[in-house]
Scaffold this motif. Structure first.
Motif, mmCIF file in Angstrom:
data_model
loop_
_atom_site.group_PDB
_atom_site.id
_atom_site.type_symbol
_atom_site.label_atom_id
_atom_site.label_comp_id
_atom_site.label_asym_id
_atom_site.label_seq_id
_atom_site.Cartn_x
_atom_site.Cartn_y
_atom_site.Cartn_z
ATOM 1 N N PHE A 2 0.840 -1.186 0.000
ATOM 2 C CA PHE A 2 0.000 0.000 0.000
ATOM 3 C C PHE A 2 0.877 1.238 0.000
ATOM 4 C CE2 PHE A 2 0.584 -1.218 4.410
ATOM 5 C CZ PHE A 2 0.865 -0.034 5.051
ATOM 6 N N THR A 3 0.250 2.372 -0.251
ATOM 7 C CA THR A 3 0.942 3.661 -0.260
ATOM 8 C C THR A 3 0.403 4.491 0.897
ATOM 9 O OG1 THR A 3 1.131 3.597 -2.657
ATOM 10 C CG2 THR A 3 1.355 5.753 -1.615
ATOM 11 N N ILE A 4 1.277 5.165 1.617
ATOM 12 C CA ILE A 4 0.853 6.095 2.666
ATOM 13 C C ILE A 4 1.126 7.507 2.175
ATOM 14 C CG2 ILE A 4 1.276 6.948 4.999
ATOM 15 C CD1 ILE A 4 1.941 4.162 5.855
ATOM 16 N N VAL A 5 0.109 8.356 2.267
ATOM 17 C CA VAL A 5 0.237 9.757 1.880
ATOM 18 C C VAL A 5 0.247 10.594 3.155
ATOM 19 C CG1 VAL A 5 -0.812 11.658 0.604
ATOM 20 C CG2 VAL A 5 -0.996 9.320 -0.273
ATOM 21 N N VAL A 6 1.276 11.397 3.303
ATOM 22 C CA VAL A 6 1.406 12.288 4.455
ATOM 23 C C VAL A 6 1.206 13.710 3.958
ATOM 24 C CG1 VAL A 6 2.918 13.078 6.307
ATOM 25 C CG2 VAL A 6 3.063 10.706 5.497
ATOM 26 N N LEU A 7 0.321 14.439 4.586
ATOM 27 C CA LEU A 7 0.044 15.822 4.191
ATOM 28 C C LEU A 7 0.448 16.762 5.320
ATOM 29 C CD1 LEU A 7 -3.479 15.195 2.681
ATOM 30 C CD2 LEU A 7 -1.384 15.664 1.429
ATOM 31 N N ILE A 8 1.286 17.737 4.984
ATOM 32 C CA ILE A 8 1.712 18.744 5.950
ATOM 33 C C ILE A 8 1.384 20.109 5.364
ATOM 34 C CG2 ILE A 8 3.643 19.709 7.246
ATOM 35 C CD1 ILE A 8 5.023 16.977 6.922
ATOM 36 N N LEU A 9 0.608 20.894 6.104
ATOM 37 C CA LEU A 9 0.229 22.226 5.652
ATOM 38 C C LEU A 9 1.408 23.192 5.800
ATOM 39 C CD1 LEU A 9 -3.318 22.483 7.280
ATOM 40 C CD2 LEU A 9 -2.705 21.713 4.976
ATOM 41 N N CYS A 10 1.318 24.321 5.133
ATOM 42 C CA CYS A 10 2.386 25.336 5.191
ATOM 43 C C CYS A 10 2.656 25.805 6.615
ATOM 44 C CB CYS A 10 2.029 26.526 4.314
ATOM 45 S SG CYS A 10 2.030 26.139 2.560
ATOM 46 N N ASN A 11 1.628 25.767 7.476
ATOM 47 C CA ASN A 11 1.824 26.217 8.859
ATOM 48 C C ASN A 11 2.377 25.111 9.762
ATOM 49 O OD1 ASN A 11 -0.309 24.516 9.448
ATOM 50 N ND2 ASN A 11 -1.742 26.145 9.994
ATOM 51 N N GLY A 12 2.690 23.935 9.175
ATOM 52 C CA GLY A 12 3.289 22.840 9.938
ATOM 53 C C GLY A 12 2.306 21.813 10.464
ATOM 54 N N THR A 13 1.016 22.050 10.289
ATOM 55 C CA THR A 13 0.013 21.090 10.747
ATOM 56 C C THR A 13 0.102 19.807 9.923
ATOM 57 O OG1 THR A 13 -1.494 22.874 11.345
ATOM 58 C CG2 THR A 13 -2.476 20.695 11.059
ATOM 59 N N VAL A 14 0.184 18.679 10.622
ATOM 60 C CA VAL A 14 0.219 17.381 9.957
ATOM 61 C C VAL A 14 -1.206 16.834 9.936
ATOM 62 C CG1 VAL A 14 1.132 15.032 10.021
ATOM 63 C CG2 VAL A 14 2.563 16.949 10.749
ATOM 64 N N LEU A 15 -1.704 16.555 8.744
ATOM 65 C CA LEU A 15 -3.042 16.003 8.598
ATOM 66 C C LEU A 15 -2.991 14.481 8.758
ATOM 67 C CD1 LEU A 15 -4.312 18.130 5.584
ATOM 68 C CD2 LEU A 15 -4.723 18.498 8.013
ATOM 69 N N PRO A 16 -4.130 13.844 9.020
ATOM 70 C CA PRO A 16 -4.132 12.385 9.186
ATOM 71 C C PRO A 16 -3.576 11.677 7.955
ATOM 72 C CG PRO A 16 -6.224 13.316 9.876
ATOM 73 C CD PRO A 16 -5.449 14.418 9.214
ATOM 74 N N PHE A 17 -2.897 10.558 8.205
ATOM 75 C CA PHE A 17 -2.353 9.756 7.110
ATOM 76 C C PHE A 17 -3.466 9.197 6.249
ATOM 77 C CE2 PHE A 17 1.280 8.560 10.149
ATOM 78 C CZ PHE A 17 2.007 9.661 9.787
#
Length: 66
Positions: A2-17
């Motif tokens: 599987f592939t895991i996508v990690v999203l990090i906003l410009c303000n440093g907030t890490v969104l759920p995987f």
């Protein structure tokens, strides 16, 4: 696999995987009777499938980026 996508906003907030598994039907998602399914739903997990096979790209595929 599987592939895991990690999203990090410009303000440093890490969104759920987000995990992406191969599957094009409802059967590719965990059944509501699966162990811990209710806990996942209560934790705002979303189990979805997407039937568009045109989005799949494999190494070596000739893909037109235009």
């Amino acid at each position: 696999a599987f592939t895991i996508v990690v999203l990090i906003l410009c303000n440093g907030t890490v969104l759920p995987f987000q995990t992406i598994h191969q599957g094009y039907t409802k059967k590719s998602c965990p059944a509501p009777t699966s162990k811990n399914h209710d806990q996942c739903i209560n934790a705002n997990f979303r189990f979805e499938y997407f039937k568009d096979t045109n989005l799949l790209v494999h190494p070596g595929d000739n893909v037109d980026a235009g």
